[in-house]
Design a protein around this motif. Structure first.
Motif, mmCIF file in Angstrom:
data_model
loop_
_atom_site.group_PDB
_atom_site.id
_atom_site.type_symbol
_atom_site.label_atom_id
_atom_site.label_comp_id
_atom_site.label_asym_id
_atom_site.label_seq_id
_atom_site.Cartn_x
_atom_site.Cartn_y
_atom_site.Cartn_z
ATOM 1 N N LEU A 1 28.388 46.761 35.641
ATOM 2 C CA LEU A 1 27.179 46.397 36.749
ATOM 3 C C LEU A 1 25.635 47.626 36.110
ATOM 4 O O LEU A 1 25.125 47.689 36.156
ATOM 5 N N ARG B 1 26.870 37.017 38.672
ATOM 6 C CA ARG B 1 25.375 38.138 38.623
ATOM 7 C C ARG B 1 24.380 37.240 38.988
ATOM 8 O O ARG B 1 23.906 37.223 39.514
ATOM 9 N N HIS C 1 33.359 45.055 28.888
ATOM 10 C CA HIS C 1 34.230 45.723 29.668
ATOM 11 C C HIS C 1 35.683 44.731 29.877
ATOM 12 O O HIS C 1 36.845 45.293 30.234
ATOM 13 N N THR D 1 34.019 44.383 38.723
ATOM 14 C CA THR D 1 32.276 44.576 38.303
ATOM 15 C C THR D 1 31.919 45.718 38.476
ATOM 16 O O THR D 1 30.140 45.844 38.043
ATOM 17 N N ALA E 1 37.877 38.992 36.581
ATOM 18 C CA ALA E 1 36.624 39.257 37.817
ATOM 19 C C ALA E 1 35.431 39.859 36.303
ATOM 20 O O ALA E 1 34.476 39.150 36.207
ATOM 21 N N ARG E 2 36.205 40.679 35.336
ATOM 22 C CA ARG E 2 34.981 40.587 34.559
ATOM 23 C C ARG E 2 34.531 39.598 33.241
ATOM 24 O O ARG E 2 33.809 39.444 32.552
ATOM 25 N N GLY F 1 32.368 37.818 35.020
ATOM 26 C CA GLY F 1 31.644 39.057 36.325
ATOM 27 C C GLY F 1 29.699 38.301 35.696
ATOM 28 O O GLY F 1 28.635 38.325 36.903
ATOM 29 N N ASP F 2 29.518 38.467 34.037
ATOM 30 C CA ASP F 2 28.366 38.028 33.976
ATOM 31 C C ASP F 2 27.293 37.028 34.866
ATOM 32 O O ASP F 2 26.796 36.827 35.326
ATOM 33 N N ASN G 1 29.487 42.695 31.368
ATOM 34 C CA ASN G 1 31.111 42.486 32.045
ATOM 35 C C ASN G 1 32.323 41.947 30.866
ATOM 36 O O ASN G 1 33.112 42.530 31.054
ATOM 37 N N SER H 1 32.354 44.121 46.401
ATOM 38 C CA SER H 1 33.455 44.273 45.463
ATOM 39 C C SER H 1 33.705 45.540 46.219
ATOM 40 O O SER H 1 35.641 46.089 46.303
#
Length: 400
Positions: free
Chosen positions: A311, A262, A136, A307, A254-255, A258-259, A133, A274
């Motif tokens: 992902l 997750r 990205h 994400t 969000a990215r 995101g990790d 994430n 999402s």
């Protein structure tokens, strides 16, 4: 080793930044391109089809290429070619030469997209924790910069050709320099080649289907948002150009988180939410009474869809011994959505209205939610989070 690993991580992130900058620069100036060459909406759809076909053809051939050469070699070739392709798009004087230029640009970018995700997966597995994430997020930074520079170029009266060519010429030496930072894939060449020939595990194709839906959404926003804001909502071109960078700003936020999300909620839970968020906020964009409301809603569409692709690519990269072939397969399926979505929107908008055609984004969000429920609940060991005390240190330092 620690220094090399850090350099590889930063190099991968910067590759995503430059890729987002180059693709974003072309997409945010599509309204100017239509004016430059007098293109209709259906012709714009055909141009985007050629670009997508170029990327898809290259990506579909990448399984064996990646298995034999690895992401490092492919990036060292594909990165500079992508920059040269963007310059060619900038100077195309008519529709036939534009078609040739966007085909070349798409083919070169197809190489980069597969290889940079495989490189990201290689770095992620070397660290032993989720990083995709964050990789990205670099794309979002590049796309936001493209939108901001595009709006500035419009305000300054800089034409399509000068704006796009300048970005390509700046990106060219940077892509060459980044080639020194990439890591080689770990598996032996014979093992990787076998992976490139045989059928991949079923989960790779499920992940590719989810990517197909998500990339249809992303492609729809990237390629048609500007025209929707300008033609359906009456926004000035400078305001219309803001929709895409605002969307990318939502994706960036969000990215960046995101990790960590997750590690708490897992891939299946994140993808379910999402998909629902994407469908809901895309509906808000379509029902917006004014351009500024739609621009604001684009931020939340970006939050929702952000994400999904990192992902799915992260999971695909752990499905086989070498990440390249599985990422190439899932990526090719995803880019089929990027190819199909804008074209479908173009022809539907000619038959109905652009607003009605964009309603496909709501349907795609629902499909993402349904497909994500078929994924296994347990994370793969290759990217399963380490204990917090270990995550706070660099992998090589932790090993020491």
């Amino acid at each position: 080793m620690t220094r090399n690993l850090r350099s590889a991580r930063y190099g991968a992130v910067l590759t995503f930044v430059l890729a987002g900058l180059m693709v974003g620069t072309m997409t945010v100036r599509i309204p100017a391109l239509t004016d430059k060459l007098g293109l209709s909406e259906s012709t714009v759809g055909a141009v985007l089809l050629v670009w997508g076909l170029g990327a898809l053809v290259t990506m579909q051939s990448m399984r064996r290429v990646m298995a034999r050469l690895g992401s490092r070699t492919v990036l060292r070739v594909g990165g500079p070619l992508t920059a040269l392709g963007l310059v060619a798009v900038a100077f195309a004087p008519d529709l036939p030469l534009l078609m040739a230029a966007v085909a070349f640009f798409g083919m070169a970018f197809g190489m980069v997209d597969v290889a940079m995700n495989a490189q990201g997966s290689t770095v992620e597995q070397a660290y032993g924790r989720p990083l995709m994430n964050g990789m990205h997020a670099g794309w979002c930074v590049g796309a936001i910069a493209a939108g901001g520079l595009g709006s500035l170029s419009i305000a300054l009266g800089l034409p399509f050709t000068a704006n796009v060519a300048l970005i390509g010429l700046v990106a060219l030496p940077l892509m060459v320099a980044l080639g020194r930072t990439y890591l080689p894939e770990a598996p032996a060449a014979g093992r990787s080649a076998a992976t490139g020939r045989r059928r991949l595990p079923p989960i790779v194709y499920l992940l590719g289907a989810i990517m197909f839906f998500a990339f249809m959404v992303e492609g729809t926003v990237a390629d048609w948002n500007g025209l929707y804001m300008r033609d359906e909502l009456g926004a000035p071109e400078a305001v219309a150009a803001l929709g895409y960078p605002v969307f990318e700003a939502g994706m960036l936020i969000a990215r960046l988180t995101g990790d960590r999300l997750r590690t708490r909620f897992g891939v299946r839970g994140m993808l379910t939410v999402s998909g629902l968020a994407t469908a809901g906020f895309f509906a808000v964009v379509l029902l917006a009474p004014a351009a500024l409301v739609a621009v604001g809603a684009m931020f939340f569409v970006g939050l929702g869809v952000a994400t999904i692709s990192p992902l799915t690519l992260s999971l695909a990269g752990t499905a086989t011994a070498s990440p390249g072939p599985a990422i190439a397969q899932a990526g090719a399926m995803g880019y089929a959505g990027l190819l199909l979505g804008p074209v479908v929107i173009g022809f539907l908008s000619d038959a109905t209205t652009l607003r009605a055609a964009l309603a496909i984004g709501v349907v795609l969000g629902v499909l993402i939610t349904l497909a994500s429920r078929l994924l296994p609940g347990e994370e793969p060991a290759a990217v399963r989070p380490l204990p917090l005390s270990s995550r706070e240190r660099e992998p090589a330092e932790a090993a020491a």
